[in-house]
Write a protein that holds these residues in place. Sequence first.
Motif, short mmCIF file in Angstrom:
data_model
loop_
_atom_site.label_atom_id
_atom_site.label_comp_id
_atom_site.label_asym_id
_atom_site.label_seq_id
_atom_site.Cartn_x
_atom_site.Cartn_y
_atom_site.Cartn_z
N SER A 333 23.36 -10.65 -32.88
CA SER A 333 24.64 -11.28 -33.22
C SER A 333 24.48 -12.32 -34.34
O SER A 333 25.42 -12.55 -35.09
CB SER A 333 25.29 -11.89 -31.98
OG SER A 333 24.35 -12.69 -31.32
N ASP A 334 23.29 -12.94 -34.48
CA ASP A 334 23.17 -13.92 -35.58
C ASP A 334 23.19 -13.21 -36.94
O ASP A 334 23.79 -13.71 -37.90
CB ASP A 334 21.92 -14.81 -35.42
CG ASP A 334 20.64 -14.03 -35.31
OD1 ASP A 334 20.70 -12.85 -34.90
OD2 ASP A 334 19.58 -14.58 -35.64
N ALA A 336 24.78 -10.39 -37.42
CA ALA A 336 26.18 -9.94 -37.53
C ALA A 336 27.08 -11.06 -38.08
O ALA A 336 27.98 -10.80 -38.88
CB ALA A 336 26.69 -9.46 -36.18
N ARG A 337 26.80 -12.30 -37.65
CA ARG A 337 27.62 -13.43 -38.15
C ARG A 337 27.44 -13.60 -39.66
O ARG A 337 28.40 -13.87 -40.38
CB ARG A 337 27.25 -14.73 -37.41
CG ARG A 337 27.97 -14.86 -36.07
CD ARG A 337 27.87 -16.29 -35.52
NE ARG A 337 26.51 -16.65 -35.16
CZ ARG A 337 25.91 -16.33 -33.99
NH1 ARG A 337 26.58 -15.64 -33.09
NH2 ARG A 337 24.67 -16.70 -33.75
N GLU A 338 26.21 -13.44 -40.13
CA GLU A 338 25.95 -13.51 -41.58
C GLU A 338 26.76 -12.43 -42.30
O GLU A 338 27.36 -12.67 -43.35
CB GLU A 338 24.45 -13.29 -41.88
CG GLU A 338 23.56 -14.45 -41.50
CD GLU A 338 23.91 -15.71 -42.27
OE1 GLU A 338 24.05 -15.63 -43.50
OE2 GLU A 338 24.09 -16.77 -41.62
N GLU A 340 29.47 -10.91 -41.29
CA GLU A 340 30.90 -11.22 -41.24
C GLU A 340 31.30 -12.19 -42.34
O GLU A 340 32.33 -12.03 -42.99
CB GLU A 340 31.25 -11.83 -39.87
CG GLU A 340 31.84 -10.79 -38.94
CD GLU A 340 31.97 -11.32 -37.52
OE1 GLU A 340 31.80 -12.53 -37.30
OE2 GLU A 340 32.23 -10.49 -36.63
N LYS A 341 30.44 -13.21 -42.54
CA LYS A 341 30.71 -14.19 -43.59
C LYS A 341 30.80 -13.50 -44.95
O LYS A 341 31.70 -13.77 -45.75
CB LYS A 341 29.57 -15.22 -43.64
CG LYS A 341 29.87 -16.50 -42.90
CD LYS A 341 28.79 -17.54 -43.20
CE LYS A 341 28.02 -17.91 -41.94
NZ LYS A 341 26.78 -18.58 -42.16
N ASN A 344 34.00 -11.53 -45.24
CA ASN A 344 35.16 -12.42 -45.46
C ASN A 344 35.22 -12.88 -46.92
O ASN A 344 36.29 -12.95 -47.52
CB ASN A 344 35.09 -13.63 -44.53
CG ASN A 344 35.38 -13.24 -43.10
OD1 ASN A 344 35.98 -12.19 -42.85
ND2 ASN A 344 34.93 -14.05 -42.15
N VAL A 369 27.44 -4.21 -33.69
CA VAL A 369 26.29 -4.99 -33.22
C VAL A 369 25.73 -4.28 -32.01
O VAL A 369 26.42 -4.08 -31.01
CB VAL A 369 26.71 -6.43 -32.81
CG1 VAL A 369 25.47 -7.29 -32.57
CG2 VAL A 369 27.60 -7.05 -33.86
#
Length: 388
Positions: A333-334, A336-338, A340-341, A344, A369
Amino acid sequence: MVLQKNRFVSIGLRMLINVEALNMVESVGNVVRHRVVPYVLRIRPGHYVLRWVPAISGEALAHAYQLHLAEVAKSRGLPVCYWCSRGEFVKHFDLLFWLRTMDALPYSDEEKRIAQSYASKQQFSLSDIQDIERAIVSSCVVEDVCGFLVQQGPTKRTSRFYASFALPTEESVKSGAVALDNQFFVRHAPEAEAKRATMSEVRAAAQAPYYVQIGSAIYGVTMNFEIDGIGISSVTSESIVSDDEAKKRKSAALDALKEMLDTKMFGAKLTRFNPVIDYEIALAIAQRNVSLTVSPPTKRFEEFIEHSVVRIFRALKDVSDAKARVFLWAPTSDIAREVEKILNDVESKLGEEYKKMIESGRLGIELLVSPSIRDFIDRIKHSLGLSR
Ligand SMILES: [Zn+2]
């Protein structure tokens, strides 16, 4: 969205591999060397340096892919020729060889027929070449997907599967996070060696020191599939196998990659140098009516993702009947967060036009993920209507 034809899938993958001997090139004395390649790095615009870095060749990856494809195809009752079944990818190189060995080996009727008709023929027409290709494609899924070159004709089929070299990422080369090292080993056998030394006829040493060169790097690799070229004649663009069989072959082609990536069974020296492989990110673009290769996964993480998405968006603007779906897979998930950023940022840079293209269904973006890369390939298969 189910894409129908003229479909092309491009996949980029980054993987952190520690202590690998996946692609060895030669033995010099008692040293086994890892493959290294010249690598030009841009330090700043107009300034470049050359580095020699460890690499895994596209041939090594395609060899492993073909082994998996032969297994997957056989397990589903799809045809695979005798030599590809054995993992000896000679690919019908000379039909004279087939003619000489056909009494002893289990070749298909089609293989025997072309061996008898063409092995010694001197002049070849286009319909002869078409006939040779048709017979081989109908007899062997591995050669349908991964191509061949036959002496007679010569008859060539370009692979529908493309693999790049796996190369260290640019950031890792710049920061020095890539290494080759010679590791020393010895087969310790002092008593056997003392006895062997008294025997002049036994030349091989019982006690043997040796060096194996190992590599550690963050590798990026690109693989493409010309999905709708499977089961299709290179000469006439007509179907060689039934629609149902073609669908099974396309499904097997993607499942073979799934097996290869998830089992991590590729490359050499796995019995003593089985590397630690961590996939970092995978990105695929499944496309119709456009054939775009993903941006190099060896670029910066953000650049690889951003440029791939922006480029397919731009391509869709130019090719009005094209569609595409981007699949991003992150194992944690870490990461995945990158991702997502980055997505965006892309959305705010491209604005309304990008949002509209997504709303219209011409462009899809999916972030997945999961610890298993199987889920990534399954999503691609599903979008292509190839789920089993
Ligand atoms: Zn074959």
